[in-house]
Design a protein around this motif. Structure first.
Motif, PDB file in Angstrom:
ATOM      1  N   MET A   1      15.112 -17.748  21.528  1.00 45.24           N
ATOM      2  CA  MET A   1      14.277 -16.567  21.333  1.00 45.24           C
ATOM      3  C   MET A   1      15.119 -15.368  20.895  1.00 45.24           C
ATOM      4  O   MET A   1      14.768 -14.658  19.960  1.00 45.24           O
ATOM      5  N   ILE A   2      16.229 -15.142  21.602  1.00 45.97           N
ATOM      6  CA  ILE A   2      17.090 -14.005  21.282  1.00 45.97           C
ATOM      7  C   ILE A   2      17.668 -14.149  19.888  1.00 45.97           C
ATOM      8  O   ILE A   2      17.705 -13.194  19.105  1.00 45.97           O
ATOM      9  N   LEU A   3      18.078 -15.375  19.548  1.00 48.36           N
ATOM     10  CA  LEU A   3      18.654 -15.597  18.224  1.00 48.36           C
ATOM     11  C   LEU A   3      17.624 -15.373  17.132  1.00 48.36           C
ATOM     12  O   LEU A   3      17.932 -14.798  16.078  1.00 48.36           O
ATOM     13  N   ARG A   4      16.377 -15.801  17.387  1.00 44.80           N
ATOM     14  CA  ARG A   4      15.316 -15.585  16.397  1.00 44.80           C
ATOM     15  C   ARG A   4      15.036 -14.104  16.227  1.00 44.80           C
ATOM     16  O   ARG A   4      14.800 -13.621  15.124  1.00 44.80           O
ATOM     17  N   LEU A   5      15.057 -13.357  17.341  1.00 45.65           N
ATOM     18  CA  LEU A   5      14.813 -11.917  17.289  1.00 45.65           C
ATOM     19  C   LEU A   5      15.910 -11.207  16.516  1.00 45.65           C
ATOM     20  O   LEU A   5      15.639 -10.357  15.668  1.00 45.65           O
ATOM     21  N   LEU A   6      17.163 -11.583  16.810  1.00 45.05           N
ATOM     22  CA  LEU A   6      18.285 -10.984  16.102  1.00 45.05           C
ATOM     23  C   LEU A   6      18.224 -11.302  14.617  1.00 45.05           C
ATOM     24  O   LEU A   6      18.528 -10.464  13.766  1.00 45.05           O
ATOM     25  N   SER A   7      17.813 -12.527  14.305  1.00 46.23           N
ATOM     26  CA  SER A   7      17.696 -12.928  12.911  1.00 46.23           C
ATOM     27  C   SER A   7      16.630 -12.105  12.201  1.00 46.23           C
ATOM     28  O   SER A   7      16.807 -11.680  11.063  1.00 46.23           O
ATOM     29  N   ALA A   8      15.508 -11.848  12.882  1.00 47.29           N
ATOM     30  CA  ALA A   8      14.425 -11.056  12.290  1.00 47.29           C
ATOM     31  C   ALA A   8      14.871  -9.624  12.052  1.00 47.29           C
ATOM     32  O   ALA A   8      14.596  -9.035  11.007  1.00 47.29           O
ATOM     33  N   VAL A   9      15.564  -9.055  13.030  1.00 41.78           N
ATOM     34  CA  VAL A   9      16.066  -7.685  12.888  1.00 41.78           C
ATOM     35  C   VAL A   9      17.052  -7.606  11.730  1.00 41.78           C
ATOM     36  O   VAL A   9      17.031  -6.673  10.926  1.00 41.78           O
ATOM     37  N   PHE A  10      17.907  -8.594  11.611  1.00 41.37           N
ATOM     38  CA  PHE A  10      18.895  -8.630  10.532  1.00 41.37           C
ATOM     39  C   PHE A  10      18.218  -8.635   9.166  1.00 41.37           C
ATOM     40  O   PHE A  10      18.616  -7.935   8.253  1.00 41.37           O
ATOM     41  N   ARG A  11      17.132  -9.437   9.059  1.00 41.69           N
ATOM     42  CA  ARG A  11      16.430  -9.509   7.778  1.00 41.69           C
ATOM     43  C   ARG A  11      15.803  -8.175   7.428  1.00 41.69           C
ATOM     44  O   ARG A  11      15.770  -7.779   6.267  1.00 41.69           O
ATOM     45  N   VAL A  12      15.268  -7.455   8.443  1.00 41.81           N
ATOM     46  CA  VAL A  12      14.671  -6.138   8.189  1.00 41.81           C
ATOM     47  C   VAL A  12      15.733  -5.166   7.702  1.00 41.81           C
ATOM     48  O   VAL A  12      15.539  -4.416   6.748  1.00 41.81           O
ATOM     49  N   VAL A  13      16.886  -5.158   8.373  1.00 40.14           N
ATOM     50  CA  VAL A  13      17.967  -4.258   8.001  1.00 40.14           C
ATOM     51  C   VAL A  13      18.437  -4.536   6.583  1.00 40.14           C
ATOM     52  O   VAL A  13      18.751  -3.629   5.817  1.00 40.14           O
ATOM     53  N   MET A  14      18.468  -5.818   6.210  1.00 43.40           N
ATOM     54  CA  MET A  14      18.988  -6.203   4.913  1.00 43.40           C
ATOM     55  C   MET A  14      17.977  -6.058   3.785  1.00 43.40           C
ATOM     56  O   MET A  14      18.298  -6.305   2.643  1.00 43.40           O
ATOM     57  N   LYS A  15      16.760  -5.679   4.093  1.00 42.37           N
ATOM     58  CA  LYS A  15      15.760  -5.478   3.048  1.00 42.37           C
ATOM     59  C   LYS A  15      16.198  -4.318   2.162  1.00 42.37           C
ATOM     60  O   LYS A  15      16.480  -3.236   2.645  1.00 42.37           O
ATOM     61  N   PRO A  16      16.289  -4.528   0.853  1.00 41.68           N
ATOM     62  CA  PRO A  16      16.773  -3.461  -0.026  1.00 41.68           C
ATOM     63  C   PRO A  16      15.933  -2.189   0.088  1.00 41.68           C
ATOM     64  O   PRO A  16      14.700  -2.244   0.083  1.00 41.68           O
ATOM     65  N   GLN A  17      16.604  -1.055   0.225  1.00 39.03           N
ATOM     66  CA  GLN A  17      15.973   0.252   0.235  1.00 39.03           C
ATOM     67  C   GLN A  17      16.189   0.852  -1.154  1.00 39.03           C
ATOM     68  O   GLN A  17      17.322   1.061  -1.577  1.00 39.03           O
ATOM     69  N   VAL A  18      15.104   1.124  -1.873  1.00 41.22           N
ATOM     70  CA  VAL A  18      15.193   1.476  -3.285  1.00 41.22           C
ATOM     71  C   VAL A  18      14.671   2.875  -3.567  1.00 41.22           C
ATOM     72  O   VAL A  18      13.629   3.278  -3.044  1.00 41.22           O
ATOM     73  N   VAL A  19      15.413   3.605  -4.382  1.00 43.34           N
ATOM     74  CA  VAL A  19      14.952   4.868  -4.959  1.00 43.34           C
ATOM     75  C   VAL A  19      14.919   4.673  -6.472  1.00 43.34           C
ATOM     76  O   VAL A  19      15.938   4.362  -7.086  1.00 43.34           O
ATOM     77  N   PHE A  20      13.737   4.818  -7.067  1.00 49.41           N
ATOM     78  CA  PHE A  20      13.637   4.767  -8.521  1.00 49.41           C
ATOM     79  C   PHE A  20      14.088   6.113  -9.089  1.00 49.41           C
ATOM     80  O   PHE A  20      13.678   7.167  -8.596  1.00 49.41           O
ATOM     81  N   VAL A  21      14.926   6.084 -10.115  1.00 51.74           N
ATOM     82  CA  VAL A  21      15.436   7.307 -10.745  1.00 51.74           C
ATOM     83  C   VAL A  21      14.896   7.368 -12.164  1.00 51.74           C
ATOM     84  O   VAL A  21      15.220   6.524 -13.006  1.00 51.74           O
ATOM     85  N   LEU A  22      14.060   8.379 -12.433  1.00 49.19           N
ATOM     86  CA  LEU A  22      13.395   8.474 -13.734  1.00 49.19           C
ATOM     87  C   LEU A  22      13.616   9.846 -14.368  1.00 49.19           C
ATOM     88  O   LEU A  22      13.865  10.832 -13.688  1.00 49.19           O
ATOM     89  N   GLY A  23      13.491   9.876 -15.672  1.00 47.47           N
ATOM     90  CA  GLY A  23      13.652  11.101 -16.454  1.00 47.47           C
ATOM     91  C   GLY A  23      13.833  10.715 -17.905  1.00 47.47           C
ATOM     92  O   GLY A  23      14.046   9.533 -18.228  1.00 47.47           O
ATOM     93  N   GLY A  24      13.751  11.675 -18.790  1.00 43.75           N
ATOM     94  CA  GLY A  24      13.889  11.392 -20.205  1.00 43.75           C
ATOM     95  C   GLY A  24      15.303  10.972 -20.569  1.00 43.75           C
ATOM     96  O   GLY A  24      16.235  11.122 -19.769  1.00 43.75           O
ATOM     97  N   PRO A  25      15.488  10.431 -21.773  1.00 43.32           N
ATOM     98  CA  PRO A  25      16.844  10.080 -22.227  1.00 43.32           C
ATOM     99  C   PRO A  25      17.710  11.331 -22.272  1.00 43.32           C
ATOM    100  O   PRO A  25      17.297  12.364 -22.792  1.00 43.32           O
ATOM    101  N   GLY A  26      18.902  11.247 -21.664  1.00 46.40           N
ATOM    102  CA  GLY A  26      19.786  12.402 -21.652  1.00 46.40           C
ATOM    103  C   GLY A  26      19.517  13.387 -20.523  1.00 46.40           C
ATOM    104  O   GLY A  26      20.125  14.452 -20.471  1.00 46.40           O
TER     105      GLY A  26
END
Length: 225
Positions: free
Chosen positions: A1-26
């Protein structure tokens, strides 16, 4: 149980956190992303750079196709771009498990890009917000023409720029407006010099990540858990 919980937490932490950066050329997206990487520990992924690298890669099945789209100032098919971005994020996180925060520069550039991202990455990455570098079309053109004197980029010329500006206005601005309606856009005045736009350094505990980079530009005050 503990190992499964730790594994789930690890997967959440490792989920990519993304910021899209947009603007015109230049607009200075790449330049300012470098500052954010230096001060906040994000990994910068430029959709344009990835496409240009793939175009030049020996044996690439997409090289000629990408080349023709870039020269015409058109948007490369979304399947290619997302595949390159997804592979780059996975490779980065495999090499360093603490590098799960990404600035994705120059994407999504149209509704097709956004829909393709949703189809492939929904539930696999967490898009925090859009960082929008806003400046006039003339400033964008002037900067790109100046950059073209030394960049070697085939699209840093007036003819390609006119097409790129129109593509940006017709396809990318509606995406920015869509995120604005969701309250997920942070706007930066990109008409100023590099020094004026640059982000001051900020000490961030490893348990935290910056979710409001644009707010930090004005008043380095907060990071969120």
């Amino acid at each position: 149980m503990i190992l499964r919980l730790l594994s789930a937490v690890f997967r959440v932490v490792m989920k990519p956190q993304v910021v899209f950066v947009l603007g015109g050329p230049g607009a200075g997206k790449g330049t300012q992303c470098a500052k954010i990487v230096e001060n906040y520990g994000y990994t910068h992924l430029s959709a344009g750079d990835l496409l240009r690298a793939e175009r030049c890669r020996e044996g690439s099945e997409y090289g000629q196709l990408i080349d023709s789209f870039i020269k015409e100032g058109k948007i490369v098919p979304v399947e290619i771009t997302i595949s390159l971005l997804k592979n780059a994020m996975e490779e980065t996180m495999q090499n360093d498990q603490e590098k799960f925060r990404f600035l994705i520069d120059g994407f999504p550039r149209n509704q097709d890009n956004l829909q393709g991202w949703t189809n492939v990455m929904e539930g696999k990455a967490d898009v925090k917000f859009v960082l929008f570098f806003d400046c006039s079309n003339q400033v964008c053109v002037d900067r790109c023409l100046e950059r073209g004197k030394s960049s070697g980029r085939t699209d840093d010329n007036r003819e390609s720029l006119e097409k790129r500006i129109q593509t940006y206005l017709q396809s990318t601005r509606p995406i920015i407006e869509q995120y604005q309606q969701q309250g997920k856009v942070r706007t930066v005045d990109a008409s100023r010099s590099v020094e004026e736009v640059s982000l001051p350094p900020c000490n961030i505990d490893q348990r935290y990540y910056c979710d409001l980079i644009c707010s930090v530009i004005c008043t380095i005050t907060s990071c969120i858990h």
